[in-house]
Write a protein that holds these residues in place. Structure first.
Motif, short mmCIF file in Angstrom:
data_model
loop_
_atom_site.label_atom_id
_atom_site.label_comp_id
_atom_site.label_asym_id
_atom_site.label_seq_id
_atom_site.Cartn_x
_atom_site.Cartn_y
_atom_site.Cartn_z
N CYS A 33 1.03 -1.59 -0.31
CA CYS A 33 -0.01 -0.14 -0.02
C CYS A 33 1.34 1.27 0.16
O CYS A 33 0.40 2.23 -0.36
CB CYS A 33 -1.35 -0.22 1.20
N GLN A 34 1.96 0.81 0.17
CA GLN A 34 3.11 2.51 0.72
C GLN A 34 3.33 2.29 -0.18
O GLN A 34 3.37 3.56 -1.18
CB GLN A 34 3.94 2.13 1.63
N ARG A 35 4.07 1.86 -1.09
CA ARG A 35 4.09 1.37 -2.37
C ARG A 35 3.15 2.09 -3.61
O ARG A 35 3.70 3.04 -4.46
CB ARG A 35 5.41 0.02 -3.46
N GLN A 36 2.04 1.35 -3.75
CA GLN A 36 1.46 1.88 -4.54
C GLN A 36 0.67 3.35 -4.30
O GLN A 36 0.50 3.87 -5.89
CB GLN A 36 -0.31 0.90 -4.68
N VAL A 53 -22.40 3.31 -6.84
CA VAL A 53 -23.28 3.75 -7.43
C VAL A 53 -22.19 4.42 -9.09
O VAL A 53 -21.71 5.41 -8.25
CB VAL A 53 -24.04 4.05 -7.87
N LEU A 54 -22.16 4.21 -9.69
CA LEU A 54 -20.83 4.79 -10.58
C LEU A 54 -22.03 5.62 -11.07
O LEU A 54 -22.94 6.19 -11.54
CB LEU A 54 -20.36 4.11 -11.81
N LEU A 55 -21.49 7.18 -10.92
CA LEU A 55 -22.64 8.65 -11.63
C LEU A 55 -21.66 9.08 -12.71
O LEU A 55 -22.85 9.13 -13.68
CB LEU A 55 -22.62 9.45 -10.56
N SER A 56 -20.81 8.76 -13.17
CA SER A 56 -20.50 9.24 -14.02
C SER A 56 -18.99 8.79 -14.78
O SER A 56 -18.30 8.49 -13.72
CB SER A 56 -20.48 10.75 -14.12
N GLY A 57 -18.73 8.72 -15.53
CA GLY A 57 -17.21 8.07 -16.06
C GLY A 57 -17.19 6.55 -16.34
O GLY A 57 -18.03 5.99 -15.68
N ASP A 58 -15.47 6.04 -16.81
CA ASP A 58 -15.57 4.87 -16.94
C ASP A 58 -14.58 4.90 -15.39
O ASP A 58 -13.64 5.38 -15.50
CB ASP A 58 -15.62 4.45 -18.28
N LEU A 59 -13.97 3.33 -15.66
CA LEU A 59 -12.46 2.97 -15.07
C LEU A 59 -12.59 2.34 -15.32
O LEU A 59 -12.34 1.52 -16.03
CB LEU A 59 -13.23 1.98 -13.39
N GLU A 60 -10.76 2.21 -15.69
CA GLU A 60 -9.79 1.06 -15.97
C GLU A 60 -8.88 0.23 -14.87
O GLU A 60 -8.47 0.95 -14.20
CB GLU A 60 -8.75 1.99 -16.46
N THR A 61 -8.98 -1.11 -15.65
CA THR A 61 -8.53 -1.79 -13.97
C THR A 61 -7.36 -1.77 -14.45
O THR A 61 -6.84 -2.30 -15.68
CB THR A 61 -9.21 -3.23 -14.19
N VAL A 62 -6.33 -2.09 -13.84
CA VAL A 62 -4.83 -2.03 -13.48
C VAL A 62 -5.01 -2.98 -12.71
O VAL A 62 -5.02 -3.37 -11.36
CB VAL A 62 -4.16 -1.15 -13.07
N ALA A 63 -4.22 -4.38 -12.92
CA ALA A 63 -3.25 -5.22 -12.27
C ALA A 63 -2.19 -4.71 -11.42
O ALA A 63 -1.34 -4.65 -11.86
CB ALA A 63 -3.22 -6.86 -12.86
N MET A 64 -1.63 -5.26 -9.76
CA MET A 64 -0.79 -4.41 -9.10
C MET A 64 -0.09 -5.85 -8.97
O MET A 64 -0.95 -7.00 -8.26
CB MET A 64 -0.96 -3.84 -8.43
N PRO A 65 1.36 -5.86 -9.21
CA PRO A 65 2.18 -6.94 -8.49
C PRO A 65 2.10 -6.95 -6.66
O PRO A 65 1.69 -6.46 -6.49
CB PRO A 65 3.82 -6.86 -8.92
N THR A 66 1.67 -7.74 -5.87
CA THR A 66 1.69 -8.15 -4.62
C THR A 66 2.93 -8.61 -4.21
O THR A 66 3.35 -9.38 -4.44
CB THR A 66 0.32 -8.03 -3.98
N ASP A 67 3.37 -8.47 -3.06
CA ASP A 67 4.28 -9.33 -2.36
C ASP A 67 3.88 -10.69 -2.08
O ASP A 67 4.43 -11.16 -1.80
CB ASP A 67 4.97 -8.92 -0.72
N SER A 68 2.13 -10.35 -1.38
CA SER A 68 2.14 -11.71 -1.41
C SER A 68 1.47 -12.76 -2.19
O SER A 68 0.93 -13.65 -2.56
CB SER A 68 0.94 -11.28 -1.07
N GLY A 69 2.23 -12.26 -3.72
CA GLY A 69 1.26 -12.82 -4.92
C GLY A 69 -0.01 -13.23 -5.11
O GLY A 69 -0.41 -13.40 -6.17
N ARG A 70 -0.88 -12.80 -5.01
CA ARG A 70 -2.57 -12.73 -4.13
C ARG A 70 -2.74 -11.47 -5.84
O ARG A 70 -2.23 -10.55 -5.31
CB ARG A 70 -3.02 -12.59 -3.15
N PRO A 71 -4.06 -11.34 -6.36
CA PRO A 71 -4.20 -10.56 -7.45
C PRO A 71 -4.59 -9.30 -6.28
O PRO A 71 -5.60 -9.12 -5.77
CB PRO A 71 -5.47 -11.24 -7.62
#
Length: 158
Positions: A33-36, A53-71
């Motif tokens: 969390c500190q790094r990200q 509720v998403l009121l406006s806009g779109d979001l983009e998903t970015v996969a991040m590496p973790t120390d635990s290896g979990r997504p």
């Protein structure tokens, strides 16, 4: 509740509303969390995806590496790149909303400080809020209603 549980990204393209209070709020001091975030910690409000509720806009998903290896997928505004919420562990029914993106970030103070073993030494913690070296026993800290909400979305029994 009300408007204090609305928020958005830095540029204003993404706006959202939480339709209920979250189940629980973490202040996480782990190295990921500190790094990200480029900060000392992150404050996440754990809430059911269908209560956002998403009121406006779109979001983009970015996969991040973790120390635990979990997504860990971070949902960002594609314009200003603000991280609005995360999905830890690819559990589509639950999101970790970044409290700092709320219009009133003071509306959701942390219920617990986690991963304090890597807390930066100059960060003070309030004595009235539980703090744990790594993680905690949910059965002991979460309110019963929040535990029931979590079980319901994850399809867990009793």
């Amino acid at each position: 509740m009300g408007d204090n549980l609305e928020g958005g990204c830095a540029c204003g393209a993404v706006r959202y509303r939480l339709t209920s209070a979250p189940m629980f709020v973490h202040c996480c001091h782990c190295r990921d969390c500190q790094r990200q975030t480029g900060s000392a910690f992150v404050i996440n409000a754990l809430i059911e995806t269908d209560r956002i509720v998403l009121l406006s806009g779109d979001l983009e998903t970015v996969a991040m590496p973790t120390d635990s290896g979990r997504p860990h997928d971070i949902y960002r505004c594609p314009i200003c790149r603000t991280a609005v919420w995360s999905d830890y562990g690819r559990r589509p029914a639950m999101r970790f909303v970044r409290v700092g993106t709320l219009d009133d970030a003071s509306a959701l103070p942390p219920d617990v400080h986690i991963f304090t073993r890597s807390k930066l030494p100059w960060v003070g913690l309030p004595p009235e809020v539980p703090a744990v070296e790594v993680y905690y026993d949910m059965q002991k800290l979460w309110p019963a209603a929040s535990l029931a909400r979590r079980r319901a979305i994850l399809g867990l029994s009793g």
